[in-house]
Each structure stands twice: as C-alpha cells, then as structure tokens.
Write a protein that holds these residues in place. Structure first.
Motif, PDB file in Angstrom:
ATOM      1  N   THR A  51      16.558 -17.643   6.766  1.00 57.10           N
ATOM      2  CA  THR A  51      15.955 -16.542   7.675  1.00 57.10           C
ATOM      3  C   THR A  51      16.172 -17.829   9.191  1.00 57.10           C
ATOM      4  O   THR A  51      14.981 -19.153   8.610  1.00 57.10           O
ATOM      5  N   LEU A  52      16.233 -17.515  10.145  1.00 57.69           N
ATOM      6  CA  LEU A  52      15.749 -18.308  10.982  1.00 57.69           C
ATOM      7  C   LEU A  52      14.718 -17.402  11.347  1.00 57.69           C
ATOM      8  O   LEU A  52      14.686 -16.112  12.072  1.00 57.69           O
ATOM      9  N   PHE A  53      13.612 -18.167  11.812  1.00 59.56           N
ATOM     10  CA  PHE A  53      11.866 -17.625  12.248  1.00 59.56           C
ATOM     11  C   PHE A  53      12.104 -18.308  13.455  1.00 59.56           C
ATOM     12  O   PHE A  53      12.108 -19.367  13.522  1.00 59.56           O
ATOM     13  N   ILE A  54      12.320 -17.244  14.221  1.00 55.81           N
ATOM     14  CA  ILE A  54      11.880 -17.619  15.968  1.00 55.81           C
ATOM     15  C   ILE A  54      10.565 -16.860  16.586  1.00 55.81           C
ATOM     16  O   ILE A  54      10.023 -15.731  16.401  1.00 55.81           O
ATOM     17  N   GLU A  55       9.849 -17.360  17.679  1.00 57.34           N
ATOM     18  CA  GLU A  55       8.798 -16.527  18.810  1.00 57.34           C
ATOM     19  C   GLU A  55       9.368 -17.262  19.613  1.00 57.34           C
ATOM     20  O   GLU A  55       9.260 -18.031  20.419  1.00 57.34           O
ATOM     21  N   GLY A  56       9.829 -15.721  20.096  1.00 59.30           N
ATOM     22  CA  GLY A  56      10.577 -16.307  21.487  1.00 59.30           C
ATOM     23  C   GLY A  56      11.080 -14.776  20.939  1.00 59.30           C
ATOM     24  O   GLY A  56      12.086 -14.607  20.329  1.00 59.30           O
ATOM     25  N   ASP A  57      12.297 -14.948  22.398  1.00 59.89           N
ATOM     26  CA  ASP A  57      13.860 -13.908  22.687  1.00 59.89           C
ATOM     27  C   ASP A  57      14.601 -14.714  22.139  1.00 59.89           C
ATOM     28  O   ASP A  57      14.783 -15.490  22.804  1.00 59.89           O
ATOM     29  N   ILE A  58      15.582 -14.134  21.829  1.00 61.44           N
ATOM     30  CA  ILE A  58      17.148 -14.691  21.767  1.00 61.44           C
ATOM     31  C   ILE A  58      18.097 -13.896  20.861  1.00 61.44           C
ATOM     32  O   ILE A  58      17.903 -12.632  20.962  1.00 61.44           O
ATOM     33  N   PRO A  59      19.465 -13.492  22.097  1.00 66.90           N
ATOM     34  CA  PRO A  59      19.821 -12.194  21.429  1.00 66.90           C
ATOM     35  C   PRO A  59      20.127 -12.566  20.482  1.00 66.90           C
ATOM     36  O   PRO A  59      20.483 -13.853  19.344  1.00 66.90           O
ATOM     37  N   GLY A  60      21.037 -11.281  19.660  1.00 67.88           N
ATOM     38  CA  GLY A  60      21.714 -10.946  18.713  1.00 67.88           C
ATOM     39  C   GLY A  60      22.759 -12.031  18.404  1.00 67.88           C
ATOM     40  O   GLY A  60      23.102 -12.581  17.334  1.00 67.88           O
ATOM     41  N   GLU A  61      23.574 -13.018  19.405  1.00 68.35           N
ATOM     42  CA  GLU A  61      25.345 -13.406  19.115  1.00 68.35           C
ATOM     43  C   GLU A  61      24.281 -14.564  18.618  1.00 68.35           C
ATOM     44  O   GLU A  61      25.085 -15.149  18.246  1.00 68.35           O
ATOM     45  N   VAL A  62      23.295 -14.760  19.361  1.00 60.39           N
ATOM     46  CA  VAL A  62      22.909 -16.227  18.830  1.00 60.39           C
ATOM     47  C   VAL A  62      22.908 -16.531  17.217  1.00 60.39           C
ATOM     48  O   VAL A  62      23.274 -17.429  17.076  1.00 60.39           O
ATOM     49  N   ALA A  63      22.073 -15.572  17.209  1.00 55.66           N
ATOM     50  CA  ALA A  63      21.995 -16.097  15.261  1.00 55.66           C
ATOM     51  C   ALA A  63      22.987 -15.739  14.798  1.00 55.66           C
ATOM     52  O   ALA A  63      23.762 -16.431  13.347  1.00 55.66           O
ATOM     53  N   VAL A  64      24.309 -14.911  14.925  1.00 61.61           N
ATOM     54  CA  VAL A  64      25.294 -15.042  14.253  1.00 61.61           C
ATOM     55  C   VAL A  64      26.171 -16.280  14.856  1.00 61.61           C
ATOM     56  O   VAL A  64      26.914 -16.700  13.681  1.00 61.61           O
ATOM     57  N   ARG A  65      25.967 -16.671  16.451  1.00 59.27           N
ATOM     58  CA  ARG A  65      26.947 -18.507  16.324  1.00 59.27           C
ATOM     59  C   ARG A  65      25.822 -19.111  15.046  1.00 59.27           C
ATOM     60  O   ARG A  65      27.025 -19.777  15.062  1.00 59.27           O
TER      61      ARG A  65
END
Length: 142
Positions: A51-65
C-alpha cells in the motif's frame, strides 16, 4: 532521507529503500511531492501486497505508474505474475502522517531525533495507525 538497509520481502520480492525511492520519484516526475509518502506491506483477506500511504493529493495515474516502476524489480514482477502479491493499493491520510509515523517508530524503540522520513517500511498494518482510508478504483484495486 534516511539511509537504511531495510529490505521488504514478503514472498521473495526484495524491495529496497533506494529502489522504492527512485521509483516513487520517477512516478511523481511532473508532480509536486506529497507531504508524506510511505510504501509498506499490507495484508487483508485477499492476501499480501503493498500500500502506498499518502498525505496530500496525487493523480491516480501516478499510482499506476508507480506500480509499473516497481515491476522493474524482477523479483517483484515475478511475485505479482505468480499472484503472490496483489496489486498496489492507495491509502489517503487525512492529516498528521509524519507525526503518526514518528510516534510509531518511537514505540518500536527509536529515539525521536533518529526518526527520519523514508519511502519504504518493512512493517505492516500502517492502515491501523494513520487516519484516512483506502482509495478504491473501479478499474483497479489500489
């Protein structure tokens, strides 16, 4: 970033802090870095994955990349192909991520002054520590 020799190895994937850091920075290449990001093993009823735990916004494509870049590690790619690891999930932390991280690290024996940000944890169950929730995608189980 803290230099660690931590290797996360749930079923043979052998992810290192250096590899994960480089992959995350590449995935974020044209985006501002979030306030906090941590990749950690995570088990649930469907098995083990990360799991990538993130505080802040990242676009969904970043998680896919990011997931694609993690698969440049042949051991990780093989574990994914065999179904030993499920696909990457994303967990959005509402606030206080680093504070929570520091408290947990201190509870595990580190002194507060020794706690540094990093991109990889070998510890699981961070979802029980951070205030937030998993982001589900209709076409992909983050």
């Amino acid at each position: 970033l803290e230099k660690t020799n931590d290797i996360s190895d749930q079923c043979g994937e052998k992810l290192s802090e250096t590899f994960v850091t480089e992959a995350f920075r590449e995935a974020m290449r044209d985006q501002p870095l979030p306030r906090f990001a941590l990749l950690a093993p995570d088990r649930n009823e469907s098995g083990c994955g990360y799991t990538l735990f993130i505080e802040g916004d990242i676009p969904g494509e970043v998680a896919v990349r990011f997931e694609g870049l993690l698969q440049k590690n042949p051991n990780y790619a093989w574990c994914r192909k065999l179904g030993q690891l499920r696909s990457l999930r994303l967990f959005r932390i509402r606030s206080g991520a680093f504070q929570t991280f520091a408290i947990q690290e201190c509870a595990n024996g580190k002194r507060l002054g020794d706690v540094k940000p990093r991109f990889l944890s070998t510890r699981s169950e961070w979802s029980r520590c951070f205030a937030g929730n998993y982001v589900e995608s209709p076409d992909r189980a983050f």
